[in-house]
Design a protein around this motif. Structure first.
Motif, PDB file in Angstrom:
ATOM      1  N   ARG A 355      34.986 -17.916  50.746  1.00  9.86           N
ATOM      2  CA  ARG A 355      35.397 -17.176  51.922  1.00  9.86           C
ATOM      3  C   ARG A 355      34.698 -15.806  52.020  1.00  9.86           C
ATOM      4  O   ARG A 355      34.459 -15.254  52.822  1.00  9.86           O
ATOM      5  N   GLY A 356      34.650 -15.226  50.757  1.00 11.75           N
ATOM      6  CA  GLY A 356      33.894 -13.742  50.689  1.00 11.75           C
ATOM      7  C   GLY A 356      32.681 -13.825  50.612  1.00 11.75           C
ATOM      8  O   GLY A 356      31.884 -12.964  51.413  1.00 11.75           O
ATOM      9  N   VAL A 357      31.938 -14.907  50.236  1.00  8.36           N
ATOM     10  CA  VAL A 357      30.435 -15.131  50.272  1.00  8.36           C
ATOM     11  C   VAL A 357      30.050 -15.637  51.463  1.00  8.36           C
ATOM     12  O   VAL A 357      28.808 -14.967  52.159  1.00  8.36           O
ATOM     13  N   THR A 358      30.477 -16.512  52.198  1.00 10.32           N
ATOM     14  CA  THR A 358      29.957 -17.275  53.079  1.00 10.32           C
ATOM     15  C   THR A 358      31.069 -16.922  54.384  1.00 10.32           C
ATOM     16  O   THR A 358      31.489 -17.789  55.187  1.00 10.32           O
ATOM     17  N   PHE A 359      31.101 -15.497  54.653  1.00 11.52           N
ATOM     18  CA  PHE A 359      32.121 -15.139  55.757  1.00 11.52           C
ATOM     19  C   PHE A 359      31.612 -15.333  56.857  1.00 11.52           C
ATOM     20  O   PHE A 359      32.270 -15.434  57.997  1.00 11.52           O
ATOM     21  N   TRP A 360      30.239 -15.474  57.120  1.00 12.98           N
ATOM     22  CA  TRP A 360      29.666 -15.567  58.346  1.00 12.98           C
ATOM     23  C   TRP A 360      29.634 -17.190  58.863  1.00 12.98           C
ATOM     24  O   TRP A 360      29.513 -17.517  60.089  1.00 12.98           O
ATOM     25  N   HIS A 361      30.159 -17.897  58.076  1.00  8.97           N
ATOM     26  CA  HIS A 361      29.896 -19.399  58.603  1.00  8.97           C
ATOM     27  C   HIS A 361      31.155 -19.734  59.391  1.00  8.97           C
ATOM     28  O   HIS A 361      32.373 -19.227  59.206  1.00  8.97           O
ATOM     29  N   PRO A 362      31.073 -20.598  60.418  1.00  8.39           N
ATOM     30  CA  PRO A 362      32.137 -20.968  61.226  1.00  8.39           C
ATOM     31  C   PRO A 362      33.406 -21.405  60.822  1.00  8.39           C
ATOM     32  O   PRO A 362      34.558 -20.937  61.157  1.00  8.39           O
TER      33      PRO A 362
END
Length: 369
Positions: A355-362
């Motif tokens: 959640r912290g690393v791929t925060f940009w993912h839908p």
């Protein structure tokens, strides 16, 4: 039934109330032996007022909790459980299901915050399973050799804490974590090399898919012969199990960046290394984390199964194997509980990092990891 309930919720409400009413009718002759259970059945029968007046979902949760406590407290010391106890179990289970259904619908409508409140749903579901397990095994006199009640497993857990901790350290700390790190890092590195070479992609990927299908019971004895009986052979099994899922998922993720995005990087005169680090690896993030989450469970399973084929006299797999042989089924279930908690916590930590690393993912922006 009131229109604010769905058909499923209405059916659960009727089932719970009618089961409580029937349990109350059958318990009148034994009211003095189980007064708490009779009281809960009475309150459950009174829930039929929801036909006329609104009935809070928290009252359904309170009835489920009171029913569970009354059932556990009223279990007979010996002999089978009376019939009205089974009706009360049906009522308590229906109230718990109804509570979870209504709470989920309320959260979905935005009337309650999902953060914090959403944790109530899995907690209630898990507790309902444990109560039903306890009541059925003790109430039906299920032999402990077949299935011990959770109370017996908990007592064995407390009595054998030192043994369980030693097994956890041997299996999870010494075997799972090193093997997981080595397997995932190796798979990631090889995937980057494979992606840069069409020859390797055509040659390695079919082998990777083939190796992923190899059964662990075939790999484990070979690794024990190669690396010995201690944790090194278990870590090697974990490496073999985690390497290829990471390889396959990372290669697929590196192709996730669109041609327009790659052309844009080329327009900015980005080198292959810059394109990889700035575009392709971030785009592959969801695929990489999917492999990490899958491998978090595969690694623990692989280490435990590998211990069946030779290990020092410590470890989860060793304890499960010897516990079954000695008919110490409660100790076996205690080991299973430790493995389940450790695997779930490991998966949860990786999901939080995702959640912290791929925060940009839908999926993350939508609140789902």
């Amino acid at each position: 039934m009131r229109s604010d309930l769905t058909p499923l919720q209405s059916g659960l409400a009727l089932l719970a109330a009618l089961a409580a009413l029937a349990g109350l009718a059958f318990s009148l002759s034994t009211f003095t032996t189980a007064p708490l259970l009779a009281l809960v059945c009475s309150l459950g029968a009174l829930s039929l007022v929801r036909l006329i007046w609104p009935f809070s979902l928290w009252l359904d949760g309170a009835l489920a909790l009171l029913g569970a406590l009354a059932l556990v407290a009223s279990l007979p010391a010996e002999g089978s459980m009376p019939g009205h106890h089974w009706l009360a179990l049906v009522a308590a289970w229906a109230f718990a299901w109804l509570f979870v259904e209504r709470l989920s619908a309320t959260i979905r409508l935005g009337k309650l915050p999902e953060t914090g409140t959403g944790l109530v749903i899995p907690i209630v579901f898990g507790l309902a399973l444990l109560v039903a397990w306890e009541v059925i095994t003790r109430g039906a006199n299920v032999p402990p050799v077949l299935l011990p009640p959770p109370s017996a497993i908990g007592a064995r857990f407390l009595a054998e804490t030192s043994i369980l901790w030693a097994d956890f350290v041997q299996t999870f700390i010494k075997s799972v974590l090193p093997g997981y790190a080595m397997g995932c890092l190796a798979g990631l590195g090889v995937a980057i090399l494979v992606d840069r070479s069409p020859f390797l992609k055509a040659g390695v990927m079919p082998i990777g898919n083939f190796m992923s299908a190899l059964p662990i019971i075939g790999i484990a004895p070979i690794m024990v012969m190669w690396f010995g009986f201690d944790w090194q052979s278990k870590a090697a099994v974990v490496v073999a199990m985690t390497f290829f899922p990471m390889l396959v998922n990372t290669v697929a993720g590196l192709n996730a960046a669109s041609a327009i995005e790659r052309d844009l990087m080329h327009t900015y005169a980005a080198s292959s290394w810059q394109t990889l680090m700035k575009l392709r690896l971030p785009a592959a993030g969801p695929f990489i984390f999917n492999a990490l989450k899958i491998n978090s469970t595969l690694a623990l399973i692989g280490a435990i199964v590998a211990e069946f084929f030779g290990t020092p006299i410590v470890g989860m797999g060793f304890r499960i194997s010897t516990g079954v042989g000695r008919l110490a089924i409660d100790l076996v279930w205690a080991e299973i509980a430790v493995a389940a908690v450790a695997g779930s916590a490991f998966y949860g930590v990786i999901a939080l990092i995702e959640r912290g690393v791929t925060f940009w993912h839908p999926s993350v922006r939508g609140g789902r990891a």
